[in-house]
Design a protein around this motif. Structure first.
Motif, PDB file in Angstrom:
ATOM      1  N   ASP A  59     -12.511 -11.958   0.442  1.00 50.70           N
ATOM      2  CA  ASP A  59     -12.622 -13.001  -0.340  1.00 50.70           C
ATOM      3  C   ASP A  59     -11.302 -13.779  -0.277  1.00 50.70           C
ATOM      4  OD1 ASP A  59     -10.996 -11.225  -1.848  1.00 50.70           O
ATOM      5  OD2 ASP A  59     -12.119 -11.634  -3.576  1.00 50.70           O
ATOM      6  N   GLY A  60     -10.144 -13.301   0.692  1.00 49.58           N
ATOM      7  CA  GLY A  60      -8.873 -13.920   0.555  1.00 49.58           C
ATOM      8  C   GLY A  60      -7.954 -13.494  -0.298  1.00 49.58           C
ATOM      9  N   LYS A  61      -8.343 -12.521  -1.151  1.00 53.36           N
ATOM     10  CA  LYS A  61      -7.376 -12.287  -2.295  1.00 53.36           C
ATOM     11  C   LYS A  61      -6.718 -10.833  -1.712  1.00 53.36           C
ATOM     12  CE  LYS A  61     -10.053 -14.664  -5.799  1.00 53.36           C
ATOM     13  NZ  LYS A  61     -10.755 -14.585  -7.063  1.00 53.36           N
ATOM     14  N   PRO A  62      -5.491 -10.583  -2.371  1.00 51.93           N
ATOM     15  CA  PRO A  62      -4.974  -9.310  -2.335  1.00 51.93           C
ATOM     16  C   PRO A  62      -5.798  -8.271  -2.876  1.00 51.93           C
ATOM     17  CG  PRO A  62      -3.215 -11.050  -2.845  1.00 51.93           C
ATOM     18  CD  PRO A  62      -4.527 -11.441  -3.102  1.00 51.93           C
ATOM     19  N   ILE A  63      -5.641  -6.992  -2.320  1.00 52.30           N
ATOM     20  CA  ILE A  63      -6.566  -5.919  -2.680  1.00 52.30           C
ATOM     21  C   ILE A  63      -5.485  -5.035  -3.619  1.00 52.30           C
ATOM     22  CG2 ILE A  63      -7.760  -3.784  -2.260  1.00 52.30           C
ATOM     23  CD1 ILE A  63      -8.265  -5.127   0.793  1.00 52.30           C
ATOM     24  N   ALA A  64      -6.050  -5.091  -5.228  1.00 53.79           N
ATOM     25  CA  ALA A  64      -5.161  -4.287  -6.244  1.00 53.79           C
ATOM     26  C   ALA A  64      -5.669  -3.240  -6.593  1.00 53.79           C
ATOM     27  CB  ALA A  64      -4.842  -5.366  -7.430  1.00 53.79           C
ATOM     28  N   LEU A  65      -4.994  -2.140  -7.140  1.00 53.06           N
ATOM     29  CA  LEU A  65      -5.660  -0.836  -7.562  1.00 53.06           C
ATOM     30  C   LEU A  65      -6.664  -1.350  -8.498  1.00 53.06           C
ATOM     31  CD1 LEU A  65      -2.697   1.720  -7.664  1.00 53.06           C
ATOM     32  CD2 LEU A  65      -4.783   1.775  -6.304  1.00 53.06           C
ATOM     33  N   GLN A  66      -6.259  -2.412  -9.530  1.00 55.44           N
ATOM     34  CA  GLN A  66      -7.090  -2.633 -10.604  1.00 55.44           C
ATOM     35  C   GLN A  66      -6.819  -3.949 -10.790  1.00 55.44           C
ATOM     36  OE1 GLN A  66      -6.047  -0.663 -14.146  1.00 55.44           O
ATOM     37  NE2 GLN A  66      -7.457  -1.628 -15.599  1.00 55.44           N
ATOM     38  N   GLN A  67      -8.098  -4.826 -11.394  1.00 49.20           N
ATOM     39  CA  GLN A  67      -7.909  -6.400 -11.368  1.00 49.20           C
ATOM     40  C   GLN A  67      -6.943  -6.470 -12.371  1.00 49.20           C
ATOM     41  OE1 GLN A  67     -11.734  -7.700 -12.758  1.00 49.20           O
ATOM     42  NE2 GLN A  67     -11.018 -10.146 -12.786  1.00 49.20           N
ATOM     43  N   GLY A  68      -6.228  -7.470 -12.098  1.00 51.69           N
ATOM     44  CA  GLY A  68      -5.151  -8.013 -12.856  1.00 51.69           C
ATOM     45  C   GLY A  68      -3.633  -7.513 -12.439  1.00 51.69           C
ATOM     46  N   LEU A  69      -3.595  -6.661 -11.482  1.00 50.77           N
ATOM     47  CA  LEU A  69      -2.325  -6.193 -10.870  1.00 50.77           C
ATOM     48  C   LEU A  69      -2.299  -6.667  -9.695  1.00 50.77           C
ATOM     49  CD1 LEU A  69      -2.903  -2.082 -11.644  1.00 50.77           C
ATOM     50  CD2 LEU A  69      -1.432  -3.717 -12.839  1.00 50.77           C
ATOM     51  N   GLU A  70      -0.887  -6.378  -9.222  1.00 43.45           N
ATOM     52  CA  GLU A  70      -0.624  -7.023  -7.890  1.00 43.45           C
ATOM     53  C   GLU A  70      -1.276  -6.319  -6.864  1.00 43.45           C
ATOM     54  OE1 GLU A  70       3.674  -7.398  -7.443  1.00 43.45           O
ATOM     55  OE2 GLU A  70       3.870  -8.953  -9.044  1.00 43.45           O
ATOM     56  N   GLY A  71      -1.391  -7.088  -5.455  1.00 42.42           N
ATOM     57  CA  GLY A  71      -1.839  -6.297  -4.386  1.00 42.42           C
ATOM     58  C   GLY A  71      -1.178  -5.363  -3.946  1.00 42.42           C
ATOM     59  N   GLN A  72      -1.919  -4.446  -3.310  1.00 46.15           N
ATOM     60  CA  GLN A  72      -1.097  -3.236  -2.575  1.00 46.15           C
ATOM     61  C   GLN A  72      -0.123  -3.687  -1.708  1.00 46.15           C
ATOM     62  OE1 GLN A  72      -3.546   0.576  -2.663  1.00 46.15           O
ATOM     63  NE2 GLN A  72      -5.415  -0.987  -3.047  1.00 46.15           N
ATOM     64  N   GLN A  73       0.890  -3.075  -1.303  1.00 48.19           N
ATOM     65  CA  GLN A  73       1.903  -3.375  -0.119  1.00 48.19           C
ATOM     66  C   GLN A  73       1.866  -2.036   0.669  1.00 48.19           C
ATOM     67  OE1 GLN A  73       5.261  -5.271  -1.803  1.00 48.19           O
ATOM     68  NE2 GLN A  73       4.502  -7.431  -1.533  1.00 48.19           N
ATOM     69  N   PHE A  74       2.227  -2.268   1.982  1.00 45.79           N
ATOM     70  CA  PHE A  74       2.525  -1.017   2.985  1.00 45.79           C
ATOM     71  C   PHE A  74       3.772  -1.372   3.658  1.00 45.79           C
ATOM     72  CE2 PHE A  74      -1.745  -0.951   2.064  1.00 45.79           C
ATOM     73  CZ  PHE A  74      -2.327   0.479   2.049  1.00 45.79           C
ATOM     74  N   ARG A  75       4.572  -0.482   3.868  1.00 47.24           N
ATOM     75  CA  ARG A  75       5.476  -0.658   5.209  1.00 47.24           C
ATOM     76  C   ARG A  75       5.259   0.037   6.259  1.00 47.24           C
ATOM     77  NH1 ARG A  75       9.626   1.635   2.485  1.00 47.24           N
ATOM     78  NH2 ARG A  75      10.543  -0.271   2.054  1.00 47.24           N
ATOM     79  N   GLN A  76       5.164  -0.774   7.507  1.00 48.99           N
ATOM     80  CA  GLN A  76       4.923  -0.371   8.738  1.00 48.99           C
ATOM     81  C   GLN A  76       5.855   0.480   9.433  1.00 48.99           C
ATOM     82  OE1 GLN A  76       2.478  -3.681  10.727  1.00 48.99           O
ATOM     83  NE2 GLN A  76       3.820  -4.809   9.201  1.00 48.99           N
TER      84      GLN A  76
END
Length: 306
Positions: free
Chosen positions: A190-207
């Motif tokens: 849907d074009g939104k960041p994937i968060a652990l829980q609704q209302g939290l920021e999206g998960q981030q990764f370091r490559q």
């Protein structure tokens, strides 16, 4: 009288075209008799009318030996009617009839052979295609049976067999070593960041380039899931979606195993996979660092909204 005798004595008959062989004086009173068949017969000339007068002009008479008075001319001298020419041979397209039909038969045989060969080849190819379409399904069934009875290979095992990998799609990253150390936030459909829980920021990764976190029984680290993803970004998205679902199951007291996904690794070989990992204890590229790319989760998994 004497003159007359002299003239008679040397008289020559020129119609015979031969000179006298002896003087006439020795045999006075004799005359040379013309031969009945002279050596050089002279034709008797007659002079028929040169023209036939017509009402509107003069038409010249056609020439012939008899018309000029050559009565003694041989029959071969008279113009004989031309013999009718032999009928020309019948031709078709510039060819004689036997040659035309011979070429026609040869071409017909060649075309018939080509048509028969094409039909036979098509039927044979269709039969071979049916046989080949049945063979992969049998092989696939056998592969599924063996896969269900054997454990899934880890990313390390996949790297060790990289040189003997089967043909298939090759996963890729955005370009190592340029992406090494860069952060990435995966997005849902849907074009939104994937968060652990609704209302939290999206998960981030370091490559991380040239990195492979291997499973280890001593540290209780293992591969949670093996799935094909075409890119490292897609692999991070799968990890984030898994964490979101795992977090929801924990909140609902639903029994799940495997733990959170804290890292991912892709193996960039033919038919390579994306591996979701529950730990980052040991990095081992098995002597092939160029075929591995990984990413480590930066988001605090203990964060939640009560």
């Amino acid at each position: 009288m004497e003159d007359d005798s002299l003239s008679f004595r040397y008289r020559v008959n020129y119609s015979e075209n031969v000179a006298p062989k002896y003087p006439a004086g020795a045999h006075e009173g004799l005359e040379v008799v013309p031969s009945e068949s002279p050596l050089y017969p002279l034709p008797t000339h007659t002079f028929p009318p040169a023209h036939h007068v017509i009402d509107h002009g003069i038409e010249e008479e056609k020439w012939s030996p008899t018309s000029r008075g050559w009565t003694d001319a041989p029959a071969s001298a008279v113009t004989a009617p031309e013999e009718p020419k032999q009928a020309e041979k019948r031709r078709i397209l510039g060819l004689t009839v036997p040659v035309f039909w011979a070429l026609f038969v040869i071409l017909f045989v060649i075309l018939a052979a080509a048509l028969g060969g094409g039909i036979g080849g098509g039927l044979k190819a269709q039969q071979s295609q049916k046989l080949s379409s049945n063979t992969p399904s049998d092989s696939a069934n056998g592969a599924q049976t063996s896969a269900s009875t054997s454990p899934s290979p880890t990313s390390s095992q996949a790297g060790a067999a990289a040189t003997a990998a089967s043909s298939g799609p090759i996963p890729s990253d955005s370009g190592c070593p340029l992406i090494n150390g860069q952060t990435y936030t995966p997005y849902a459909v849907d074009g939104k960041p994937i968060a652990l829980q609704q209302g939290l920021e999206g998960q981030q990764f370091r490559q991380q380039c040239y990195t492979n976190y291997v499973s280890s029984p001593t540290t209780q680290t293992h591969d949670i899931l093996r799935i094909y993803m075409p890119t490292l970004e897609n692999c991070m998205m799968a990890c984030a979606e898994y964490n979101s679902a795992y977090h929801a199951n924990l909140a609902n007291n639903t029994g799940v195993g495997g733990g959170y996904c804290v890292a991912v690794t892709i193996v960039k070989v033919d038919a390579g996979f994306c591996y979701l990992k529950n730990g980052t204890t040991t990095n081992d590229t098995m002597g092939h660092p160029d075929i591995y790319s990984s990413a480590v989760l930066l988001t605090d998994l203990n964060e939640s909204i009560s």
